[in-house]
Write a protein that holds these residues in place. Structure first.
Motif, PDB file in Angstrom:
ATOM      1  N   ALA A 133       0.838  -1.207   0.000  1.00  9.27           N
ATOM      2  CA  ALA A 133       0.000   0.000   0.000  1.00  9.27           C
ATOM      3  C   ALA A 133       0.872   1.256   0.000  1.00  9.27           C
ATOM      4  CB  ALA A 133      -0.930   0.000   1.212  1.00  9.27           C
ATOM      5  N   TYR A 134       1.948   1.251   0.779  1.00  9.80           N
ATOM      6  CA  TYR A 134       2.873   2.385   0.776  1.00  9.80           C
ATOM      7  C   TYR A 134       3.456   2.579  -0.633  1.00  9.80           C
ATOM      8  CZ  TYR A 134       3.236   2.735   5.945  1.00  9.80           C
ATOM      9  OH  TYR A 134       3.007   2.916   7.287  1.00  9.80           O
ATOM     10  N   GLU A 135       3.914   1.470  -1.228  1.00 15.67           N
ATOM     11  CA  GLU A 135       4.511   1.542  -2.568  1.00 15.67           C
ATOM     12  C   GLU A 135       3.513   2.060  -3.591  1.00 15.67           C
ATOM     13  OE1 GLU A 135       6.542  -1.708  -4.356  1.00 15.67           O
ATOM     14  OE2 GLU A 135       7.950  -1.900  -2.706  1.00 15.67           O
ATOM     15  N   LYS A 136       2.288   1.583  -3.510  1.00 13.18           N
ATOM     16  CA  LYS A 136       1.265   2.005  -4.473  1.00 13.18           C
ATOM     17  C   LYS A 136       0.996   3.505  -4.347  1.00 13.18           C
ATOM     18  CE  LYS A 136      -2.897   0.083  -6.464  1.00 13.18           C
ATOM     19  NZ  LYS A 136      -3.940  -0.920  -6.354  1.00 13.18           N
ATOM     20  N   THR A 137       0.999   4.012  -3.133  1.00 14.57           N
ATOM     21  CA  THR A 137       0.811   5.444  -2.908  1.00 14.57           C
ATOM     22  C   THR A 137       1.993   6.232  -3.478  1.00 14.57           C
ATOM     23  OG1 THR A 137      -0.496   5.023  -0.924  1.00 14.57           O
ATOM     24  CG2 THR A 137       0.463   7.223  -1.140  1.00 14.57           C
ATOM     25  N   ILE A 138       3.201   5.743  -3.256  1.00  9.94           N
ATOM     26  CA  ILE A 138       4.389   6.414  -3.781  1.00  9.94           C
ATOM     27  C   ILE A 138       4.351   6.429  -5.307  1.00  9.94           C
ATOM     28  CG2 ILE A 138       6.911   6.235  -3.994  1.00  9.94           C
ATOM     29  CD1 ILE A 138       6.861   5.153  -1.052  1.00  9.94           C
ATOM     30  N   ARG A 139       3.988   5.291  -5.918  1.00  9.31           N
ATOM     31  CA  ARG A 139       3.895   5.247  -7.388  1.00  9.31           C
ATOM     32  C   ARG A 139       2.830   6.208  -7.899  1.00  9.31           C
ATOM     33  NH1 ARG A 139       3.852  -0.362  -6.825  1.00  9.31           N
ATOM     34  NH2 ARG A 139       1.737  -0.401  -7.616  1.00  9.31           N
ATOM     35  N   ALA A 140       1.710   6.314  -7.191  1.00 10.93           N
ATOM     36  CA  ALA A 140       0.646   7.234  -7.617  1.00 10.93           C
ATOM     37  C   ALA A 140       1.137   8.674  -7.572  1.00 10.93           C
ATOM     38  CB  ALA A 140      -0.585   7.054  -6.729  1.00 10.93           C
ATOM     39  N   LEU A 141       1.884   9.032  -6.541  1.00  9.35           N
ATOM     40  CA  LEU A 141       2.431  10.388  -6.446  1.00  9.35           C
ATOM     41  C   LEU A 141       3.491  10.628  -7.519  1.00  9.35           C
ATOM     42  CD1 LEU A 141       2.557  10.706  -2.597  1.00  9.35           C
ATOM     43  CD2 LEU A 141       1.405  12.293  -4.129  1.00  9.35           C
ATOM     44  N   ARG A 177      -2.512   6.951   2.266  1.00  7.18           N
ATOM     45  CA  ARG A 177      -3.255   7.290   1.043  1.00  7.18           C
ATOM     46  C   ARG A 177      -3.905   8.665   1.166  1.00  7.18           C
ATOM     47  NH1 ARG A 177      -7.167   2.404  -0.151  1.00  7.18           N
ATOM     48  NH2 ARG A 177      -7.815   3.741  -1.877  1.00  7.18           N
ATOM     49  N   ARG A 178      -4.495   8.949   2.328  1.00  8.85           N
ATOM     50  CA  ARG A 178      -5.121  10.268   2.542  1.00  8.85           C
ATOM     51  C   ARG A 178      -4.096  11.396   2.411  1.00  8.85           C
ATOM     52  NH1 ARG A 178      -8.021   7.930   6.917  1.00  8.85           N
ATOM     53  NH2 ARG A 178     -10.145   7.543   6.255  1.00  8.85           N
ATOM     54  N   THR A 184      -1.286  15.618  -3.442  1.00  9.95           N
ATOM     55  CA  THR A 184      -1.657  15.725  -4.855  1.00  9.95           C
ATOM     56  C   THR A 184      -2.609  16.895  -5.091  1.00  9.95           C
ATOM     57  OG1 THR A 184      -1.377  13.341  -5.091  1.00  9.95           O
ATOM     58  CG2 THR A 184      -2.639  14.452  -6.793  1.00  9.95           C
ATOM     59  N   ARG A 185      -3.620  17.017  -4.253  1.00 12.29           N
ATOM     60  CA  ARG A 185      -4.595  18.100  -4.419  1.00 12.29           C
ATOM     61  C   ARG A 185      -3.956  19.471  -4.200  1.00 12.29           C
ATOM     62  NH1 ARG A 185      -8.252  14.259  -1.524  1.00 12.29           N
ATOM     63  NH2 ARG A 185      -9.604  13.420  -3.162  1.00 12.29           N
ATOM     64  N   ASN A 186      -2.968  19.542  -3.310  1.00 16.63           N
ATOM     65  CA  ASN A 186      -2.291  20.820  -3.055  1.00 16.63           C
ATOM     66  C   ASN A 186      -1.542  21.341  -4.279  1.00 16.63           C
ATOM     67  OD1 ASN A 186      -3.231  21.027  -0.451  1.00 16.63           O
ATOM     68  ND2 ASN A 186      -1.368  20.225   0.488  1.00 16.63           N
ATOM     69  N   THR A 187      -1.278  20.462  -5.237  1.00 11.17           N
ATOM     70  CA  THR A 187      -0.618  20.893  -6.469  1.00 11.17           C
ATOM     71  C   THR A 187      -1.629  21.309  -7.536  1.00 11.17           C
ATOM     72  OG1 THR A 187      -0.587  18.707  -7.494  1.00 11.17           O
ATOM     73  CG2 THR A 187       1.279  19.289  -6.070  1.00 11.17           C
ATOM     74  N   GLY A 198      -7.975   8.329  -4.315  1.00 13.82           N
ATOM     75  CA  GLY A 198      -9.311   8.899  -4.189  1.00 13.82           C
ATOM     76  C   GLY A 198     -10.138   8.258  -3.096  1.00 13.82           C
ATOM     77  N   ILE A 199      -9.697   8.425  -1.847  1.00 14.77           N
ATOM     78  CA  ILE A 199     -10.457   7.863  -0.716  1.00 14.77           C
ATOM     79  C   ILE A 199     -11.117   8.971   0.088  1.00 14.77           C
ATOM     80  CG2 ILE A 199      -9.005   5.834  -0.554  1.00 14.77           C
ATOM     81  CD1 ILE A 199      -7.679   7.098   1.888  1.00 14.77           C
TER      82      ILE A 199
END
Length: 199
Positions: A133-141, A177-178, A184-187, A198-199
């Motif tokens: 889950a950490y990795e997936k979040t990092i990849r998404a960013l 994730r949050r 992401t939204r701050n950008t 998107g949670i």
């Protein structure tokens, strides 16, 4: 279809819809391509060198055996010790697992920092589900185009390490994730509800 204004409008709308669908499909296909991976030939050589290591092995044991070995991704070269945690809290079951971990250097170096920071937590258990889950979040960013020079990856990695230092435990995957969504939204990038963040 009749060759009148309504027919031409419908054709134009259909063409526009198809173009948007193609663009979306292309974006989804590029999702995991945020950085050039390490070439298979180099990974094969590394895997061959790992035959001297008795698996399962800790990150520290692997770094001790092949840490100075260099690998190239795009224009950058990395030592394996820059990509794997020199830690006892994470165990690798087989050479293939090591290979998959270092294939994306930006993600690997972020996870190295997180795993090494987690060693300060007494009796820490870093489950594979939490790590994934950490990795997936990092990849998404990393995939967010508006973030320059992996700014989002650094921000989420720093946040996780701060949480470890302040609270003495690993943050929950959902909290990571949050925080990733917030970064992401701050950008100015919109996070859709059907995306990982998107949670």
């Amino acid at each position: 279809m009749a060759d009148d204004k309504r027919g031409r409008d419908k054709q134009a709308q259909d063409a526009d819809r198809r173009q948007r669908e193609r663009a979306l499909q292309a974006e989804l296909e590029r999702y995991d391509e945020a950085e050039p991976p390490i070439e298979d030939a180099e990974l094969d050589e590394l895997e061959a060198e790992l035959e001297t290591v008795s698996f399962p092995a800790t990150g520290a044991e692997i770094v001790d055996a092949v840490g100075e070995r260099r690998v190239t991704a795009g224009q950058k070269t990395y030592a394996v010790e820059e990509l794997l945690p020199e830690a006892e809290v994470e165990t690798f079951e087989a050479p293939e697992v090591v290979r998959s971990r270092i294939q994306r250097p930006t993600v690997a170096s972020a996870m190295k920092r997180i795993v090494e920071a987690s060693e300060t937590i007494p009796n820490v258990e870093f489950s594979s589900g939490q790590r994934d889950a950490y990795e997936k979040t990092i990849r998404a960013l990393q995939a967010v185009d508006t973030l320059d020079e992996d700014e989002g990856v650094r921000a989420i990695t720093d946040w996780i390490i701060e949480q470890i230092e302040e609270k003495g435990k690993l943050p929950e995957s959902r909290d990571v994730r949050r925080q990733g969504a917030k970064i992401t939204r701050n950008t100015g990038y919109e996070v859709r509800s059907d995306e990982w963040l998107g949670i």
